[in-house]
Design a protein around this motif. Structure first.
Motif, PDB file in Angstrom:
ATOM      1  N   SER A 110      17.554 -24.226  -4.550  1.00  0.00           N
ATOM      2  CA  SER A 110      17.635 -25.480  -5.290  1.00  0.00           C
ATOM      3  C   SER A 110      18.740 -26.309  -4.646  1.00  0.00           C
ATOM      4  CB  SER A 110      17.943 -25.210  -6.769  1.00  0.00           C
ATOM      5  OG  SER A 110      19.280 -24.766  -6.917  1.00  0.00           O
ATOM      6  N   LEU A 111      19.017 -27.463  -5.188  1.00  0.00           N
ATOM      7  CA  LEU A 111      20.094 -28.278  -4.630  1.00  0.00           C
ATOM      8  C   LEU A 111      21.442 -27.562  -4.718  1.00  0.00           C
ATOM      9  CD1 LEU A 111      19.280 -31.881  -5.857  1.00  0.00           C
ATOM     10  CD2 LEU A 111      19.192 -30.999  -3.525  1.00  0.00           C
ATOM     11  N   LYS A 112      21.680 -26.868  -5.834  1.00  0.00           N
ATOM     12  CA  LYS A 112      22.989 -26.263  -6.070  1.00  0.00           C
ATOM     13  C   LYS A 112      23.082 -24.794  -5.685  1.00  0.00           C
ATOM     14  CE  LYS A 112      25.553 -28.014  -9.476  1.00  0.00           C
ATOM     15  NZ  LYS A 112      26.048 -28.153 -10.841  1.00  0.00           N
ATOM     16  N   TYR A 113      21.974 -24.072  -5.655  1.00  0.00           N
ATOM     17  CA  TYR A 113      22.042 -22.620  -5.491  1.00  0.00           C
ATOM     18  C   TYR A 113      21.030 -22.100  -4.474  1.00  0.00           C
ATOM     19  CZ  TYR A 113      24.554 -23.185  -9.868  1.00  0.00           C
ATOM     20  OH  TYR A 113      25.434 -23.598 -10.823  1.00  0.00           O
ATOM     21  N   THR A 163      24.290 -17.554  -4.404  1.00  0.00           N
ATOM     22  CA  THR A 163      25.489 -18.380  -4.520  1.00  0.00           C
ATOM     23  C   THR A 163      25.902 -18.554  -5.974  1.00  0.00           C
ATOM     24  OG1 THR A 163      24.157 -20.399  -4.506  1.00  0.00           O
ATOM     25  CG2 THR A 163      25.049 -19.663  -2.388  1.00  0.00           C
ATOM     26  N   VAL A 164      25.088 -18.079  -6.909  1.00  0.00           N
ATOM     27  CA  VAL A 164      25.424 -18.131  -8.326  1.00  0.00           C
ATOM     28  C   VAL A 164      26.502 -17.091  -8.657  1.00  0.00           C
ATOM     29  CG1 VAL A 164      24.501 -17.813 -10.670  1.00  0.00           C
ATOM     30  CG2 VAL A 164      23.141 -18.957  -8.938  1.00  0.00           C
ATOM     31  N   GLU A 165      26.556 -16.008  -7.892  1.00  0.00           N
ATOM     32  CA  GLU A 165      27.525 -14.938  -8.136  1.00  0.00           C
ATOM     33  C   GLU A 165      28.940 -15.476  -7.960  1.00  0.00           C
ATOM     34  OE1 GLU A 165      26.616 -11.490  -5.720  1.00  0.00           O
ATOM     35  OE2 GLU A 165      24.534 -12.141  -5.644  1.00  0.00           O
ATOM     36  N   HIS A 166      29.811 -15.144  -8.873  1.00  0.00           N
ATOM     37  CA  HIS A 166      31.168 -15.682  -8.841  1.00  0.00           C
ATOM     38  C   HIS A 166      31.929 -15.387  -7.551  1.00  0.00           C
ATOM     39  CE1 HIS A 166      31.308 -17.637 -12.690  1.00  0.00           C
ATOM     40  NE2 HIS A 166      30.688 -16.605 -13.225  1.00  0.00           N
ATOM     41  N   PRO A 167      31.875 -14.167  -7.012  1.00  0.00           N
ATOM     42  CA  PRO A 167      32.608 -13.936  -5.757  1.00  0.00           C
ATOM     43  C   PRO A 167      32.142 -14.848  -4.615  1.00  0.00           C
ATOM     44  CG  PRO A 167      31.973 -11.851  -6.720  1.00  0.00           C
ATOM     45  CD  PRO A 167      31.294 -12.925  -7.523  1.00  0.00           C
ATOM     46  N   LEU A 168      30.835 -15.084  -4.530  1.00  0.00           N
ATOM     47  CA  LEU A 168      30.317 -15.983  -3.495  1.00  0.00           C
ATOM     48  C   LEU A 168      30.592 -17.437  -3.850  1.00  0.00           C
ATOM     49  CD1 LEU A 168      26.843 -14.490  -2.546  1.00  0.00           C
ATOM     50  CD2 LEU A 168      28.921 -14.505  -1.199  1.00  0.00           C
ATOM     51  N   LYS A 169      30.356 -17.766  -5.090  1.00  0.00           N
ATOM     52  CA  LYS A 169      30.523 -19.144  -5.556  1.00  0.00           C
ATOM     53  C   LYS A 169      31.951 -19.634  -5.318  1.00  0.00           C
ATOM     54  CE  LYS A 169      29.218 -21.740  -9.660  1.00  0.00           C
ATOM     55  NZ  LYS A 169      28.789 -21.608 -11.047  1.00  0.00           N
ATOM     56  N   ASN A 170      32.925 -18.746  -5.546  1.00  0.00           N
ATOM     57  CA  ASN A 170      34.327 -19.130  -5.411  1.00  0.00           C
ATOM     58  C   ASN A 170      34.759 -19.266  -3.950  1.00  0.00           C
ATOM     59  OD1 ASN A 170      34.553 -19.166  -8.182  1.00  0.00           O
ATOM     60  ND2 ASN A 170      35.323 -17.085  -8.300  1.00  0.00           N
ATOM     61  N   ALA A 177      23.736 -24.770   5.074  1.00  0.00           N
ATOM     62  CA  ALA A 177      23.283 -23.648   5.888  1.00  0.00           C
ATOM     63  C   ALA A 177      24.350 -22.572   5.995  1.00  0.00           C
ATOM     64  CB  ALA A 177      22.884 -24.140   7.278  1.00  0.00           C
ATOM     65  N   LYS A 178      25.619 -22.954   5.953  1.00  0.00           N
ATOM     66  CA  LYS A 178      26.709 -21.957   5.995  1.00  0.00           C
ATOM     67  C   LYS A 178      26.635 -21.051   4.764  1.00  0.00           C
ATOM     68  CE  LYS A 178      31.702 -21.496   6.086  1.00  0.00           C
ATOM     69  NZ  LYS A 178      32.985 -22.184   5.968  1.00  0.00           N
ATOM     70  N   ALA A 179      26.415 -21.651   3.602  1.00  0.00           N
ATOM     71  CA  ALA A 179      26.268 -20.868   2.373  1.00  0.00           C
ATOM     72  C   ALA A 179      25.052 -19.955   2.464  1.00  0.00           C
ATOM     73  CB  ALA A 179      26.156 -21.791   1.168  1.00  0.00           C
ATOM     74  N   ALA A 180      23.963 -20.463   3.043  1.00  0.00           N
ATOM     75  CA  ALA A 180      22.749 -19.662   3.207  1.00  0.00           C
ATOM     76  C   ALA A 180      23.012 -18.461   4.111  1.00  0.00           C
ATOM     77  CB  ALA A 180      21.620 -20.522   3.776  1.00  0.00           C
ATOM     78  N   ALA A 181      23.779 -18.665   5.178  1.00  0.00           N
ATOM     79  CA  ALA A 181      24.103 -17.560   6.088  1.00  0.00           C
ATOM     80  C   ALA A 181      24.932 -16.495   5.383  1.00  0.00           C
ATOM     81  CB  ALA A 181      24.845 -18.089   7.310  1.00  0.00           C
ATOM     82  N   GLY A 223      22.637 -14.424   3.287  1.00  0.00           N
ATOM     83  CA  GLY A 223      21.937 -13.461   4.140  1.00  0.00           C
ATOM     84  C   GLY A 223      22.812 -12.290   4.525  1.00  0.00           C
ATOM     85  N   GLU A 224      24.073 -12.560   4.828  1.00  0.00           N
ATOM     86  CA  GLU A 224      25.017 -11.503   5.205  1.00  0.00           C
ATOM     87  C   GLU A 224      25.262 -10.535   4.047  1.00  0.00           C
ATOM     88  OE1 GLU A 224      29.641 -11.373   6.693  1.00  0.00           O
ATOM     89  OE2 GLU A 224      28.423 -13.130   7.180  1.00  0.00           O
ATOM     90  N   VAL A 225      25.465 -11.076   2.851  1.00  0.00           N
ATOM     91  CA  VAL A 225      25.691 -10.231   1.670  1.00  0.00           C
ATOM     92  C   VAL A 225      24.439  -9.427   1.349  1.00  0.00           C
ATOM     93  CG1 VAL A 225      26.143 -10.278  -0.825  1.00  0.00           C
ATOM     94  CG2 VAL A 225      27.500 -11.705   0.727  1.00  0.00           C
ATOM     95  N   LEU A 226      23.266 -10.044   1.460  1.00  0.00           N
ATOM     96  CA  LEU A 226      22.019  -9.325   1.216  1.00  0.00           C
ATOM     97  C   LEU A 226      21.857  -8.187   2.217  1.00  0.00           C
ATOM     98  CD1 LEU A 226      19.409  -9.044  -0.418  1.00  0.00           C
ATOM     99  CD2 LEU A 226      18.354 -10.667   1.160  1.00  0.00           C
ATOM    100  N   ALA A 227      22.179  -8.427   3.475  1.00  0.00           N
ATOM    101  CA  ALA A 227      22.088  -7.378   4.499  1.00  0.00           C
ATOM    102  C   ALA A 227      23.005  -6.212   4.153  1.00  0.00           C
ATOM    103  CB  ALA A 227      22.437  -7.950   5.871  1.00  0.00           C
ATOM    104  N   MET A 228      24.226  -6.512   3.717  1.00  0.00           N
ATOM    105  CA  MET A 228      25.168  -5.460   3.332  1.00  0.00           C
ATOM    106  C   MET A 228      24.616  -4.639   2.166  1.00  0.00           C
ATOM    107  SD  MET A 228      28.871  -5.810   1.517  1.00  0.00           S
ATOM    108  CE  MET A 228      27.995  -6.491   0.123  1.00  0.00           C
ATOM    109  N   ARG A 229      24.041  -5.316   1.192  1.00  0.00           N
ATOM    110  CA  ARG A 229      23.494  -4.611   0.026  1.00  0.00           C
ATOM    111  C   ARG A 229      22.270  -3.780   0.403  1.00  0.00           C
ATOM    112  NH1 ARG A 229      24.583  -9.469  -4.322  1.00  0.00           N
ATOM    113  NH2 ARG A 229      26.846  -9.146  -4.347  1.00  0.00           N
TER     114      ARG A 229
END
Length: 127
Positions: free
Chosen positions: A14-17, A36-43, A53-57, A60-66
């Motif tokens: 979406s526009l924000k998340y 990006t809704v998660e507080h650790p990422l959001k902050n 695109a930086k937020a999107a990357a 992707g990085e956090v998803l890969a770790m999980r």
């Protein structure tokens, strides 16, 4: 009965998340997610009125770790399916940079991806 495309990447932008999920199609369960809704990422991200695109990357990085934590970075040996062209069609061309940022971040962090939908002449750009 086993589904051939067992693990599938699903994106919600979406526009924000930005949210990325890997879904096990055998049981419909989300096996890993990052958003990006998660507080650790959001902050740590400065999305403000819109995510880039930086937020999107980072998503992707956090998803890969999980996925690594779950032992699914290779989708149980087969890989995780993603149809980038379909995602771009659904999310709109303006979001294509975000979509490719997530996909490339997953790939660069060791997640085995299987690109679907390339038989109709569309393929990945070489970034």
């Amino acid at each position: 009965m086993t589904v051939l495309k067992r693990y599938v990447l699903r994106l919600f932008i979406s526009l924000k998340y930005i949210t990325a999920n890997v879904v096990d199609r055998n049981n419909g369960r989300i096996v890993a997610t990052a958003s990006t809704v998660e507080h650790p990422l959001k902050n740590t991200l400065e999305c403000g009125r819109s995510c880039n695109a930086k937020a999107a990357a980072v998503v992707g990085e956090v998803l890969a770790m999980r996925l690594r934590v779950e032992g699914l970075e290779h989708g149980m040996g087969r890989g995780i399916h993603v149809d980038v062209n379909k995602e771009i069609e659904k999310k709109g061309f303006k979001n294509s940079t975000k979509i490719w940022s997530i996909v490339n971040s997953l790939k660069n962090n060791g997640v085995k991806l299987i690109y679907d939908g390339e038989e109709n002449g569309h393929s990945r750009p070489s970034y």
